[in-house]
Design a protein around this motif. Structure first.
Motif, short mmCIF file in Angstrom:
data_model
loop_
_atom_site.label_atom_id
_atom_site.label_comp_id
_atom_site.label_asym_id
_atom_site.label_seq_id
_atom_site.Cartn_x
_atom_site.Cartn_y
_atom_site.Cartn_z
N VAL A 156 0.84 -1.21 0.00
CA VAL A 156 0.00 0.00 0.00
C VAL A 156 0.87 1.26 0.00
O VAL A 156 0.57 2.24 -0.67
N ALA A 157 1.97 1.23 0.72
CA ALA A 157 2.87 2.38 0.72
C ALA A 157 3.67 2.39 -0.58
O ALA A 157 4.32 1.41 -0.94
N SER A 158 3.62 3.49 -1.26
CA SER A 158 4.28 3.58 -2.57
C SER A 158 5.80 3.69 -2.40
O SER A 158 6.29 4.49 -1.61
N THR A 159 6.53 2.87 -3.13
CA THR A 159 8.00 2.92 -3.07
C THR A 159 8.57 2.97 -4.48
O THR A 159 9.04 4.00 -4.94
N LYS A 160 8.47 1.84 -5.19
CA LYS A 160 9.08 1.80 -6.52
C LYS A 160 8.36 2.70 -7.51
O LYS A 160 8.97 3.17 -8.47
#
Ligand code: F6R
Length: 366
Positions: A156-160
């Motif tokens: 859910v947490a945006s990284t890439k």
């Protein structure tokens, strides 16, 4: 399906050398000094003549937009505004023909961003989409654009998606700048080379995972965190604070390092960890002074610095060294420790980092 990783979030953090590469592939040809972005080819000329560019987005994508503001203003000398989509759409903004809107969205389905560009399009603005999901609503509504090629983002947490957005927004800025003639051939070539080297440097940063886990263990019980940076690293500080809030439920604030003395410095005591994004760039000397201000008030300093820095290690409680890079592309490196720190603190606290409470992967309600 997690490819041997404990969580999607960690898998996706580790995919970044590849996903940044994929977002540059077929577009950037550093060896021949060329740049092709199929989706904006017919619009590059128009973009270079834009009176202003407005970037609309939410959350992490908005942070990518803030980095792009600095990039595009520097490279293209076109004024850029970065707007929260939710604020932009409700205030009857002054927008019309001659304006270019760049909508940045991983999912391409964020309701606030979608409605914001719908109304701007009706008023005659040209819409460019920078989306990760092919055929998504925002991508379809856009007049043109360029996809990020980060692949499906499950955590859910945006990284890439964030680093892919930075890569693509940098390409767009460079393309417009070279068409407009607002940067020299040498600077253009230098930045192509710098971009080309980013995937390998990200892989180098990822080797610090073990070290970052130790730092996470040391600070995981803090009640609050402050994240500070300047220039291109200011949005990285905001993103670091957002990641920590989402994943570990620790209150965190990101601030431009110099703004701190206008208020938040009152929070600093021996219990407050302060993460500095302090890589070697044109703001470096100023950031060193800001670190001293925190030290003088006994705050704990965790500093992300450039390899070989001789000054900050003597001032910080913990350091994380990343490879040297031009400041324009450095956020793709300096954000990696932010992601890993939040990840490890969340895991150490026993939280479900892939599905933080109260959050949904794409926010399709206004
Ligand atoms: C943070 C996060 C959110 C999204 C925001 C926009 O980790 O994932 O802040 O960035 O909801 O989503 P997209 O990019 O899909 O429009």
């Amino acid at each position: 399906e997690k490819g041997g990783y404990d969580h999607f979030m960690l898998k996706e953090i580790f995919e970044q050398p590849q996903t940044i590469f994929d977002s540059l592939r077929g577009r950037l040809d550093a060896k021949n000094g060329t740049l092709t972005i199929g989706g904006i080819r017919e619009h590059a000329e128009m973009l270079s003549k834009a009176k202003r560019i407005i970037i609309v987005a939410c959350g992490t994508s908005w942070h990518a937009g803030l980095v792009a503001e600095y990039m595009i203003e520097e490279l293209c000398r076109i004024p850029v505004e970065v707007e929260y989509a939710s604020e932009f759409r409700y205030r009857n903004p002054v927008v019309g023909p001659g304006d270019v809107i760049i909508a940045v969205s991983q999912s391409g389905e964020t309701a606030d961003t979608l409605v914001a560009i719908e109304s701007a399009k009706e008023k005659g603005a040209i819409i460019l989409g920078v989306c990760n999901v092919v055929g998504s609503s925002i991508a379809r509504l856009s007049d043109a654009g360029a996809y990020t090629h980060a692949g499906p983002e499950i955590g859910v947490a945006s990284t890439k998606a964030f680093t892919a957005q930075l890569a693509v927004l940098c390409l767009i800025g460079l393309k417009v700048a070279i068409v407009k003639g607002s940067i020299t051939k040498q600077r253009f070539q230098h930045l192509l080379d710098e971009l080309d080297n980013i995937p390998e440097k990200v892989a180098t940063v990822l080797k610090l995972n073990g070290r970052i886990k130790e730092i996470a263990a040391k600070y995981k019980d803090a009640r609050d965190f402050l994240y500070l940076g300047r220039g291109y690293n200011f949005p990285v500080a905001l993103e670091g604070a957002l990641k920590l809030k989402e994943i570990s439920y620790i209150h965190a604030e990101g601030y431009p390092a110099a703004e701190m003395k206008h208020g938040p410095i009152a929070l600093v005591d021996e219990n407050l960890p302060v993460v500095f994004v302090a890589t070697h760039d044109s703001y470096y000397e100023k950031v060193v002074s800001n670190i001293q201000e925190i030290r003088a008030r006994k705050g704990k300093v965790i500093a992300v610095i450039t390899e070989g820095d001789q000054v900050i290690p003597g001032m910080a409680d913990d350091i994380i060294e990343v490879p040297e890079a031009d400041e324009l592309v450095a956020p793709m490196l300096s954000v990696i420790p932010m992601q890993l720190l939040a990840y490890h603190i969340g895991v150490l606290k026993g939280f479900d980092v892939d599905k933080p409470r109260n959050l949904a992967k794409s926010v399709t309600v206004e």
